[in-house]
Design an enzyme around this catalytic site. Structure first.
Site, short mmCIF file in Angstrom:
data_model
loop_
_atom_site.label_atom_id
_atom_site.label_comp_id
_atom_site.label_asym_id
_atom_site.label_seq_id
_atom_site.Cartn_x
_atom_site.Cartn_y
_atom_site.Cartn_z
N ASP A 145 -3.82 9.57 -2.02
CA ASP A 145 -5.04 10.19 -1.54
C ASP A 145 -5.60 9.44 -0.33
O ASP A 145 -4.97 8.49 0.18
CB ASP A 145 -6.08 10.31 -2.66
CG ASP A 145 -6.59 8.95 -3.16
OD1 ASP A 145 -6.33 7.92 -2.52
OD2 ASP A 145 -7.26 8.94 -4.22
N GLU A 191 -5.66 5.77 -0.43
CA GLU A 191 -4.35 5.16 -0.61
C GLU A 191 -4.10 4.76 -2.06
O GLU A 191 -3.51 3.73 -2.37
CB GLU A 191 -4.19 3.96 0.34
CG GLU A 191 -4.88 4.22 1.67
CD GLU A 191 -4.09 3.85 2.89
OE1 GLU A 191 -3.49 2.78 2.88
OE2 GLU A 191 -4.10 4.65 3.85
N TRP A 236 0.83 -1.20 0.00
CA TRP A 236 0.00 0.00 0.00
C TRP A 236 0.87 1.25 0.00
O TRP A 236 1.97 1.26 0.54
CB TRP A 236 -0.89 0.03 1.24
CG TRP A 236 -2.00 -0.97 1.21
CD1 TRP A 236 -2.22 -1.92 0.26
CD2 TRP A 236 -3.02 -1.14 2.19
NE1 TRP A 236 -3.32 -2.66 0.57
CE2 TRP A 236 -3.83 -2.21 1.75
CE3 TRP A 236 -3.33 -0.49 3.38
CZ2 TRP A 236 -4.94 -2.64 2.47
CZ3 TRP A 236 -4.43 -0.91 4.10
CH2 TRP A 236 -5.23 -1.97 3.64
N GLU A 242 -17.82 -1.56 6.24
CA GLU A 242 -17.21 -0.48 5.47
C GLU A 242 -18.11 -0.07 4.31
O GLU A 242 -18.35 1.11 4.09
CB GLU A 242 -15.86 -0.95 4.94
CG GLU A 242 -15.14 0.05 4.04
CD GLU A 242 -13.84 -0.52 3.52
OE1 GLU A 242 -12.78 -0.02 3.95
OE2 GLU A 242 -13.87 -1.45 2.69
#
Length: 372
Positions: free
Chosen positions: A164, A167, A112, A319
């Protein structure tokens, strides 16, 4: 489930998954999110402040400061490199501070994107909100060295491309990231009187940069060079305050978010999203409701809150949900690759609490309750 029940469950769940170090686990049951982010955690701490759980927020900000202080040498090295023009624009460069940490404050290795600035601006904004909501002014002096180091780091690095809030897009500059930095710098002005003029000028410069370069077609854009709309652009108004909710630029941005990214009461991140099929993110839906309250559209905000309540699962709020997928062909592949979508996500619960408080659904008895 009633909103009042989810309010209490959200508070309990967040407290349950705040670790001894003060960090909040982003999603305790989702392998890839068993870490702590400054950005996600700050919004969780802000929700805790809004429901009267000030000790929880205090512990989180103390953790932020401990992490930043622990990596001071790395931050100072990065600052010197930027000032000397030696770092180039490699956004994934290990020269810079990371965006996610273990609960003990260690960097997390992985693929990441690690170089993100939004969390560093956001924790400063959140710290000021903690003081405002709790009266805990003494925390500023206690965390002064971490505050000043963060300000130095942001002042040096804010113009650099970096990942951002999702990620992604590490080679670009993002208005939302700049707004987070703007908000953090502005928030610290009253608490750093010796630097007030410097900070005021920096904030004004960042804001003007966003207005000059972060817009197209009369609205804000996802990133410089990418005219797409992103639901996180709501943050430019609430909470970062780079523009007012009624500003024409923001009004046109929200209209585009509604046109491209809103389906029912659920909000997608951006039109090209393929992560878990590009579902509807509960936290972004709550954000749209937060914005709605600011512009007097409390009826839709209440409908969004009710919709979020309806998405509660046994383990908590997820989420994202799959009522409407932008890339349904990608969903099964993500399941194979990373398992079921994250649930519970503390950030989803936090944003529900913020929206519920905006709507006046959280009474004083809840804010003063001592929950296990």
């Amino acid at each position: 489930m009633a909103a009042n029940t989810l309010i209490l469950e959200s508070i309990r769940l967040i407290l349950q998954h705040q670790t001894a170090s003060g960090a909040y686990l982003a999603s305790p049951a989702f392998l890839h999110y068993q870490y702590a982010w400054l950005r996600d955690g700050t919004f969780t701490a802000y929700a805790m402040n809004r429901v009267g759980q000030h000790d929880s927020a205090h512990q989180f900000y103390a953790w932020c400061a401990s992490v930043i202080t622990a990596h001071e040498q790395k931050a100072r090295t990065a600052i010197r490199a930027v000032q000397a023009g030696e770092c180039g624009s490699k956004s994934g460069n290990e020269l810079f501070l990371h965006t996610r940490y273990t609960v003990d404050g260690k960097e997390v290795a992985g693929d990441w994107g690690s170089f993100q600035l939004d969390g560093y601006g956001t924790w400063l904004w959140g710290l000021a909100e903690h003081v405002r909501l709790s009266g805990d002014e003494a925390i500023i002096d206690k965390l002064a060295s971490a505050i000043d180091l963060t300000l130095d780091y942001l002042a040096a690095c804010w113009r650099l491309p970096n990942f951002d809030c999702w990620e992604e897009w590490g080679e670009r500059i993002h208005p939302v990231t700049l707004a987070a930095i703007y908000a953090g710098v502005k928030a610290m002005e009253p608490y750093r009187p010796m630097r007030a003029a410097e900070l005021s000028q920096l904030a004004a410069t960042i804001r003007q940069f966003v207005l000059d370069h972060g817009t197209a077609d009369g609205r804000f854009v996802k990133s410089l060079g990418n005219r797409a709309v992103d639901a996180s652009l709501l943050w430019l108004t609430v909470p970062y305050g780079l523009v007012d909710a009624a500003d024409p630029l923001m009004a046109r941005t929200v209209a585009e978010i509604e046109r491209e990214l809103l389906w029912g009461c659920g909000v997608h991140r951006y039109a090209a999203d393929t992560y878990y099929g590009g579902g509807q993110w509960l936290l972004l839906s709550a954000w749209l409701g937060w914005y709605d309250v600011q512009v007097g559209n409390s009826q839709r905000a209440k409908e969004i809150a009710d919709w979020i309540v309806s998405k509660q699962e046994a383990a908590g709020l997820p989420e994202q949900v799959q009522d409407h997928l932008l890339a349904p062909e990608q969903y099964a592949d993500w399941i194979k690759r990373a398992g079921q979508p994250a649930v519970p996500l503390l950030w989803s619960h936090a944003m529900f609490l913020i929206l519920a408080d905006e709507l006046g659904l959280i009474g004083s008895e809840t804010k003063n309750a001592a929950l296990p």
